[in-house]
Design a protein around this motif. Sequence first.
Motif, PDB file in Angstrom:
ATOM      1  N   UNK A  28      29.687  30.206  53.211  1.00 31.80           N
ATOM      2  CA  UNK A  28      30.362  29.007  52.723  1.00 31.80           C
ATOM      3  C   UNK A  28      31.877  29.108  52.856  1.00 31.80           C
ATOM      4  N   UNK A  29      32.344  30.182  53.482  1.00 30.46           N
ATOM      5  CA  UNK A  29      33.780  30.341  53.688  1.00 30.46           C
ATOM      6  C   UNK A  29      34.523  30.950  52.523  1.00 30.46           C
ATOM      7  N   UNK A  30      33.799  31.437  51.515  1.00 32.38           N
ATOM      8  CA  UNK A  30      34.413  32.095  50.363  1.00 32.38           C
ATOM      9  C   UNK A  30      34.424  33.598  50.615  1.00 32.38           C
ATOM     10  N   UNK A  31      35.591  34.213  50.452  1.00 30.55           N
ATOM     11  CA  UNK A  31      35.714  35.664  50.608  1.00 30.55           C
ATOM     12  C   UNK A  31      35.801  36.325  49.243  1.00 30.55           C
ATOM     13  N   UNK A  32      35.201  37.491  49.131  1.00 33.63           N
ATOM     14  CA  UNK A  32      35.189  38.257  47.883  1.00 33.63           C
ATOM     15  C   UNK A  32      35.748  39.646  48.153  1.00 33.63           C
ATOM     16  N   UNK A  33      36.741  40.027  47.375  1.00 33.68           N
ATOM     17  CA  UNK A  33      37.347  41.343  47.516  1.00 33.68           C
ATOM     18  C   UNK A  33      37.138  42.189  46.276  1.00 33.68           C
ATOM     19  N   UNK A  34      37.220  43.498  46.468  1.00 34.99           N
ATOM     20  CA  UNK A  34      37.105  44.449  45.363  1.00 34.99           C
ATOM     21  C   UNK A  34      38.362  45.308  45.355  1.00 34.99           C
ATOM     22  N   UNK A  35      38.990  45.408  44.193  1.00 34.49           N
ATOM     23  CA  UNK A  35      40.193  46.232  44.032  1.00 34.49           C
ATOM     24  C   UNK A  35      39.817  47.515  43.306  1.00 34.49           C
ATOM     25  N   UNK A  36      40.033  48.634  43.971  1.00 33.38           N
ATOM     26  CA  UNK A  36      39.761  49.942  43.383  1.00 33.38           C
ATOM     27  C   UNK A  36      41.080  50.538  42.903  1.00 33.38           C
ATOM     28  N   UNK A  37      41.224  50.699  41.585  1.00 32.65           N
ATOM     29  CA  UNK A  37      42.473  51.181  41.005  1.00 32.65           C
ATOM     30  C   UNK A  37      42.274  52.550  40.375  1.00 32.65           C
ATOM     31  N   UNK A  38      43.348  53.328  40.385  1.00 32.28           N
ATOM     32  CA  UNK A  38      43.372  54.572  39.632  1.00 32.28           C
ATOM     33  C   UNK A  38      44.190  54.332  38.362  1.00 32.28           C
ATOM     34  N   UNK A  39      44.818  55.334  37.803  1.00 31.87           N
ATOM     35  CA  UNK A  39      45.587  55.209  36.578  1.00 31.87           C
ATOM     36  C   UNK A  39      46.811  54.321  36.818  1.00 31.87           C
ATOM     37  N   UNK A  40      46.907  53.248  36.068  1.00 34.64           N
ATOM     38  CA  UNK A  40      48.013  52.298  36.191  1.00 34.64           C
ATOM     39  C   UNK A  40      48.752  52.246  34.859  1.00 34.64           C
ATOM     40  N   UNK A  41      50.060  52.126  34.906  1.00 32.50           N
ATOM     41  CA  UNK A  41      50.895  52.234  33.710  1.00 32.50           C
ATOM     42  C   UNK A  41      50.811  50.970  32.857  1.00 32.50           C
ATOM     43  N   UNK A  42      49.703  50.855  32.147  1.00 38.30           N
ATOM     44  CA  UNK A  42      49.506  49.761  31.199  1.00 38.30           C
ATOM     45  C   UNK A  42      49.363  50.345  29.797  1.00 38.30           C
ATOM     46  N   UNK A  43      49.379  49.481  28.786  1.00 35.25           N
ATOM     47  CA  UNK A  43      49.252  49.990  27.424  1.00 35.25           C
ATOM     48  C   UNK A  43      47.890  50.639  27.202  1.00 35.25           C
ATOM     49  N   UNK A  44      46.852  50.202  27.942  1.00 36.31           N
ATOM     50  CA  UNK A  44      45.540  50.814  27.818  1.00 36.31           C
ATOM     51  C   UNK A  44      45.591  52.292  28.214  1.00 36.31           C
ATOM     52  N   UNK A  45      46.259  52.579  29.338  1.00 38.50           N
ATOM     53  CA  UNK A  45      46.347  53.959  29.815  1.00 38.50           C
ATOM     54  C   UNK A  45      47.265  54.784  28.916  1.00 38.50           C
ATOM     55  N   UNK A  46      48.370  54.190  28.483  1.00 34.86           N
ATOM     56  CA  UNK A  46      49.262  54.930  27.579  1.00 34.86           C
ATOM     57  C   UNK A  46      48.552  55.260  26.275  1.00 34.86           C
ATOM     58  N   UNK A  47      47.724  54.340  25.785  1.00 33.52           N
ATOM     59  CA  UNK A  47      46.961  54.588  24.572  1.00 33.52           C
ATOM     60  C   UNK A  47      45.932  55.690  24.805  1.00 33.52           C
ATOM     61  N   UNK A  48      45.320  55.712  25.987  1.00 28.92           N
ATOM     62  CA  UNK A  48      44.328  56.747  26.295  1.00 28.92           C
ATOM     63  C   UNK A  48      44.935  58.139  26.188  1.00 28.92           C
ATOM     64  N   UNK A  49      46.187  58.279  26.603  1.00 33.36           N
ATOM     65  CA  UNK A  49      46.841  59.586  26.551  1.00 33.36           C
ATOM     66  C   UNK A  49      47.139  60.035  25.126  1.00 33.36           C
ATOM     67  N   UNK A  73      41.421  40.349  51.711  1.00 34.23           N
ATOM     68  CA  UNK A  73      40.838  41.660  52.005  1.00 34.23           C
ATOM     69  C   UNK A  73      39.497  41.840  51.298  1.00 34.23           C
ATOM     70  N   UNK A  74      38.566  42.504  51.996  1.00 35.42           N
ATOM     71  CA  UNK A  74      37.277  42.835  51.381  1.00 35.42           C
ATOM     72  C   UNK A  74      37.421  43.973  50.374  1.00 35.42           C
ATOM     73  N   UNK A  75      38.398  44.845  50.582  1.00 41.20           N
ATOM     74  CA  UNK A  75      38.636  45.952  49.659  1.00 41.20           C
ATOM     75  C   UNK A  75      40.115  46.297  49.683  1.00 41.20           C
ATOM     76  N   UNK A  76      40.635  46.663  48.518  1.00 46.40           N
ATOM     77  CA  UNK A  76      42.016  47.115  48.416  1.00 46.40           C
ATOM     78  C   UNK A  76      42.030  48.309  47.472  1.00 46.40           C
ATOM     79  N   UNK A  77      42.822  49.311  47.829  1.00 47.06           N
ATOM     80  CA  UNK A  77      42.863  50.561  47.076  1.00 47.06           C
ATOM     81  C   UNK A  77      44.290  50.811  46.603  1.00 47.06           C
TER      82      UNK A  77
END
Length: 300
Positions: free
Chosen positions: A177-198, A235-239
């Motif tokens: 149908x012309x719709x593209x779907x991408x997946x973003x694979x992330x590692x540790x990103x400097x957000x409050x969630x990650x800072x709280x995890x530490x 993109x189909x995938x982004x890292x």
Amino acid sequence: MTTGSVRPLQDRTAVVTGAARGLGAALARELARRGAAVALLGREESTLAEVRDSIPGVARCWEVDVTDDDGMRRVAAAVRDSLGPPSIVIANAGVAEGGPFAESDPSLWRRVIEVNLIGSAATARVFLPDLRACRGYYLQIASLASIGAAPMMSAYCASKAGVESFAHSLRAEVAHEGVDVGIAYLNWTDTDMIRDADDHPVLRELRAHMPRPARKVYPVKTVADRMVRAVERRSAAVYAPAWLRATQPVRAAMPPVVTFLSKRELPRLQRRSALQSTGLLGAGGRADSAVTRPARPQAD
């Protein structure tokens, strides 16, 4: 939306969930900077409004729980009426909690699955008619946890493996149908969630025992810039970081390696201190915990 355009996002409508802070807010700002009108969706009306007011362009915000099907349907209609049909949707909303599975709070464990996986599916469902009409692009925010699961993060890893499979399945369904779907694979990103995890010994130690490149925390703007370039390219995938791509060919070998290391390290950690549940991490997690029932969507 073609990659040949000088400004491929100009005058497009983009939706970002989990836009009240962190990566979602950074994505919204970068999309707007590149010419898109942005719909910000999240749990906290006042924080969303602050992000909206910081955006140099057209932006509106709606308070909504991504797991609330009726609320999401109303917001999708409101976005369409206010900004036009979206041709870009980024399913970014997410929460996390850590600790031993056996001692985890079942309601919090379930909430991680609901927000990260069910919320992503609800987001795709309500905006798919617009993406079909616009031949648009849907980006699912996943994680290194989609590729290799870690101890003490069972709900988060299960949810991110789920969103990866969901996005692969959705891509196959809507490609014709012309719709593209991408997946973003992330590692540790400097957000409050990650800072709280530490701040929690069990998760701090988990990151500390990862290989050096895998434990690095990346600036949120750097990650957002990379995500938005992927949106422009459909993109189909982004890292982020790029080296995460190298984990795909060896992902089958990762569980036994993780198990081997965990058999050695977890007893050592237990001797130092009890392994306890973290609760939902970060300001976003605390805001989610504070809401006792789904909020009705409210436009700015």
